[in-house]
Design a protein around this motif. Structure first.
Motif, PDB file in Angstrom:
ATOM      1  N   TYR A  48      -9.571  -0.904 -63.006  1.00 40.37           N
ATOM      2  CA  TYR A  48     -10.833  -0.432 -63.587  1.00 40.37           C
ATOM      3  C   TYR A  48     -11.841  -0.103 -62.481  1.00 40.37           C
ATOM      4  CZ  TYR A  48     -15.498  -0.608 -65.487  1.00 40.37           C
ATOM      5  OH  TYR A  48     -16.806  -0.315 -65.766  1.00 40.37           O
ATOM      6  N   PRO A  64     -14.638   5.512 -66.995  1.00 39.00           N
ATOM      7  CA  PRO A  64     -13.552   4.791 -67.661  1.00 39.00           C
ATOM      8  C   PRO A  64     -14.045   3.672 -68.579  1.00 39.00           C
ATOM      9  CG  PRO A  64     -13.649   4.199 -65.345  1.00 39.00           C
ATOM     10  CD  PRO A  64     -14.609   5.338 -65.548  1.00 39.00           C
ATOM     11  N   THR A  67     -13.987   4.147 -72.646  1.00 34.90           N
ATOM     12  CA  THR A  67     -12.788   4.025 -73.492  1.00 34.90           C
ATOM     13  C   THR A  67     -11.794   2.993 -72.965  1.00 34.90           C
ATOM     14  OG1 THR A  67     -11.743   5.864 -72.299  1.00 34.90           O
ATOM     15  CG2 THR A  67     -12.971   6.419 -74.307  1.00 34.90           C
ATOM     16  N   TRP A  68     -12.236   2.123 -72.063  1.00 36.07           N
ATOM     17  CA  TRP A  68     -11.304   1.199 -71.412  1.00 36.07           C
ATOM     18  C   TRP A  68     -10.554   0.326 -72.414  1.00 36.07           C
ATOM     19  CZ3 TRP A  68      -9.392   1.679 -66.809  1.00 36.07           C
ATOM     20  CH2 TRP A  68      -8.624   0.639 -66.275  1.00 36.07           C
ATOM     21  N   GLU A  70      -9.930   0.736 -75.682  1.00 36.84           N
ATOM     22  CA  GLU A  70      -8.995   1.513 -76.499  1.00 36.84           C
ATOM     23  C   GLU A  70      -7.836   2.060 -75.668  1.00 36.84           C
ATOM     24  OE1 GLU A  70     -12.288   2.048 -76.300  1.00 36.84           O
ATOM     25  OE2 GLU A  70     -13.049   1.514 -78.285  1.00 36.84           O
ATOM     26  N   ASP A  71      -8.133   2.518 -74.460  1.00 37.30           N
ATOM     27  CA  ASP A  71      -7.095   3.093 -73.604  1.00 37.30           C
ATOM     28  C   ASP A  71      -6.027   2.072 -73.232  1.00 37.30           C
ATOM     29  OD1 ASP A  71      -8.341   5.534 -73.715  1.00 37.30           O
ATOM     30  OD2 ASP A  71      -9.183   5.436 -71.694  1.00 37.30           O
ATOM     31  N   GLN A  72      -6.429   0.816 -73.066  1.00 35.44           N
ATOM     32  CA  GLN A  72      -5.443  -0.214 -72.725  1.00 35.44           C
ATOM     33  C   GLN A  72      -4.468  -0.430 -73.875  1.00 35.44           C
ATOM     34  OE1 GLN A  72      -5.241  -1.434 -69.454  1.00 35.44           O
ATOM     35  NE2 GLN A  72      -6.657   0.282 -69.434  1.00 35.44           N
ATOM     36  N   LEU A  74      -3.660   1.804 -76.188  1.00 31.73           N
ATOM     37  CA  LEU A  74      -2.809   2.997 -76.229  1.00 31.73           C
ATOM     38  C   LEU A  74      -1.755   2.953 -75.123  1.00 31.73           C
ATOM     39  CD1 LEU A  74      -5.501   5.751 -76.927  1.00 31.73           C
ATOM     40  CD2 LEU A  74      -3.753   4.902 -78.514  1.00 31.73           C
ATOM     41  N   PHE A  75      -2.142   2.470 -73.948  1.00 37.08           N
ATOM     42  CA  PHE A  75      -1.218   2.383 -72.826  1.00 37.08           C
ATOM     43  C   PHE A  75      -0.093   1.387 -73.115  1.00 37.08           C
ATOM     44  CE2 PHE A  75      -0.229   1.018 -68.354  1.00 37.08           C
ATOM     45  CZ  PHE A  75       0.386   2.202 -67.983  1.00 37.08           C
TER      46      PHE A  75
END
Length: 145
Positions: A48, A64, A67-68, A70-72, A74-75
């Motif tokens: 991050y 970043p 959306t950090w 939510e992105d995690q 999704l990842f």
């Protein structure tokens, strides 16, 4: 023909070995997501911070932070957990293959529960770190001049 049969077996073995090596290379880049929560959050914070610095330096267009959380998720769903399943299925890691998948799934679940607070903590630590290098107030800065 025995030669043809053994040639196909060798080709098949090499193909399988190549696939396993590709999975290992992919996993090495995200190994922190398949380890204990503490390890995951330590390296996630570093990632991050690296991406945030890229944003501040103009190398990345979007903060970043936005959306950090939510992105995690999704990842984990789109990359980490499917990769951990492939590592488990290839069987070359024995019990560790099961552990990689379990840690990835546990970290995903824990991130869903604690990720917003963890993101807030990362932002706070970053802001405190930056503040440590700045004068405490503009008045004290002017007094020094």
């Amino acid at each position: 023909n025995n030669d043809s049969s053994s040639h196909h077996e060798i080709v098949d073995i090499n193909r399988k070995a190549t696939i396993v090596i590709e999975h290992i290379i992919q996993a090495s880049d995200v190994a922190h997501t398949m380890q204990h929560w503490h390890t995951f959050t330590r390296w996630n914070t570093r990632l991050y911070n690296e991406l945030y610095m890229g944003y501040k330096m103009g190398h990345i267009e979007v903060d970043p932070t936005d959306t950090w959380y939510e992105d995690q998720i999704l990842f984990f769903d789109g990359y980490v957990i499917p990769l951990a399943k492939k590592l488990q299925e290839c069987g070359v890691f024995g019990v560790s293959g099961d552990e990689y998948l379990t840690f990835a799934q546990n970290n995903r679940t824990e991130w869903e529960q604690k990720g917003r607070a963890e993101t807030d903590r990362m932002v706070q630590v970053r802001e405190n770190s930056i503040a440590a290098f700045l004068p405490s107030s503009s008045a004290s800065y002017q007094e020094e001049e």
